[in-house]
Design an enzyme around this catalytic site. Structure first.
Site, PDB file in Angstrom:
ATOM      1  N   ARG A 295       0.841  -1.200   0.000  1.00  0.00           N
ATOM      2  CA  ARG A 295       0.000   0.000   0.000  1.00  0.00           C
ATOM      3  C   ARG A 295       0.877   1.251   0.000  1.00  0.00           C
ATOM      4  NH1 ARG A 295      -4.967   0.545   4.025  1.00  0.00           N
ATOM      5  NH2 ARG A 295      -3.423   0.833   5.656  1.00  0.00           N
TER       6      ARG A 295
ATOM      7  N   ARG B 243     -11.429   2.286  -0.517  1.00  0.00           N
ATOM      8  CA  ARG B 243     -10.183   1.834   0.142  1.00  0.00           C
ATOM      9  C   ARG B 243      -9.994   2.601   1.429  1.00  0.00           C
ATOM     10  NH1 ARG B 243      -7.513  -2.217  -2.798  1.00  0.00           N
ATOM     11  NH2 ARG B 243      -8.602  -2.133  -4.773  1.00  0.00           N
TER      12      ARG B 243
ATOM     13  N   HIS C  89     -20.262  10.093   3.815  1.00  0.00           N
ATOM     14  CA  HIS C  89     -20.767   8.787   4.237  1.00  0.00           C
ATOM     15  C   HIS C  89     -22.296   8.853   4.318  1.00  0.00           C
ATOM     16  CE1 HIS C  89     -20.514   4.870   6.135  1.00  0.00           C
ATOM     17  NE2 HIS C  89     -21.462   5.289   6.959  1.00  0.00           N
TER      18      HIS C  89
HETATM   19  C1  GRF Z   1     -22.190   7.462  -1.656  1.00  0.00           C
HETATM   20  O1  GRF Z   1     -23.373   7.012  -1.067  1.00  0.00           O
HETATM   21  C2  GRF Z   1     -21.204   7.907  -0.596  1.00  0.00           C
HETATM   22  O2  GRF Z   1     -21.820   8.433   0.526  1.00  0.00           O
HETATM   23  C3  GRF Z   1     -20.499   6.620  -0.242  1.00  0.00           C
HETATM   24  O3  GRF Z   1     -20.384   5.938  -1.464  1.00  0.00           O
HETATM   25  C4  GRF Z   1     -21.418   6.348  -2.353  1.00  0.00           C
HETATM   26  C5  GRF Z   1     -20.764   6.816  -3.603  1.00  0.00           C
HETATM   27  O4  GRF Z   1     -21.693   7.102  -4.612  1.00  0.00           O
HETATM   28  N1  GRF Z   1     -19.237   6.889   0.407  1.00  0.00           N
HETATM   29  P1  GRF Z   1     -21.230   7.833  -5.930  1.00  0.00           P
HETATM   30  O5  GRF Z   1     -20.112   6.985  -6.540  1.00  0.00           O
HETATM   31  O6  GRF Z   1     -20.752   9.203  -5.572  1.00  0.00           O
HETATM   32  O7  GRF Z   1     -22.440   7.867  -6.816  1.00  0.00           O
END
Ligand code: GRF
Length: 219
Positions: free
Chosen positions: A84, A110, A128
């Site tokens: 990594r 990741r 998130h």
């Molecule tokens: C989103 O729901 C984000 O909150 C999460 O992964 C998803 C990514 O969606 N971390 P996108 O690829 O931006 O459409």
């Protein structure tokens, strides 16, 4: 040249020449947040611009969007490196060369390692799909449904060594409806993500986010 009618510079011109913060958006898939961040960046008032879209997955749909829209891209697959550390060091070279000031994780699947954390401390943010600290990790919307909460939402937070546990910048609540499926809830949360993320980036470059312990104060 460059001065207005009575010798002073027009404010419009000032806007256009305003220095914009340089961001890299990290993705692994669909890239709908990337699109929202990009769309916002095209406003005159936006104080940031995307200088790199990075993906660890060559199949990411978001990469296709980036290429179509003329955004610089880089794709590195961790499997092609011995560690990594090597993977992140290669990525870091590009980030430094492009003078990236903020890394925005947007569906990047990741865990961010030591190399990036040490070089970009306090300058990596993530979105998130839950109201953290509830439901960190994968399938946050499913977790929320199974737990039976009435309210979920989304969170933009600083990234640290913990999983989805860094200081919270912005949150938006979304009601969980009795008939919700994982998909319908995810869709409504996503709509709010697309509004929240550009606002958080804008606040970062307005220099208004101040860390007080683990609390982020918005000045
Ligand atoms: C989103 O729901 C984000 O909150 C999460 O992964 C998803 C990514 O969606 N971390 P996108 O690829 O931006 O459409």
């Amino acid at each position: 040249m460059g001065s207005g009618l009575w010798g002073f510079k027009s404010p419009l011109r000032h806007f256009k020449t305003m220095k914009k913060g340089k961001i890299a958006v990290f993705i692994s898939g669909r890239g709908s947040n990337l699109q929202a961040i990009h769309k916002y960046s095209k406003n005159d008032n936006a104080n940031y611009r995307i200088v790199l879209v990075f993906s660890d997955n060559p199949q990411a749909a978001g990469l296709t969007y980036a290429v179509k829209n003329g955004l610089p891209t880089l794709c590195l697959q961790p499997e092609q490196f011995n560690s990594r550390k090597e993977y992140e060091s290669e990525l870091l070279n590009t980030l430094l060369r492009l003078q990236v000031e903020l890394i925005c994780l947007a569906g990047y699947m990741r865990v961010v390692g030591k190399t990036l954390l040490e070089n970009y401390g306090g300058r990596i943010i993530n979105i998130h799909p839950s109201l953290l600290p509830s439901f960190p990790g994968l399938h946050a919307q499913k977790q929320a449904l199974e737990y039976g909460v009435r309210i979920s939402g989304c969170t933009v937070h600083f990234v640290d060594r913990t999983l989805d546990g860094g200081p919270i910048i912005l949150q938006q609540a979304v009601s969980v409806l009795p008939a919700d499926s994982e998909e319908s809830l995810a869709r409504r949360i996503l709509k709010q993500e697309h509004r929240l993320y550009p606002r958080a980036i804008q606040l970062f470059f307005e220099n208004r986010l101040k860390l007080n312990g683990r609390r982020v104060e918005i000045e």
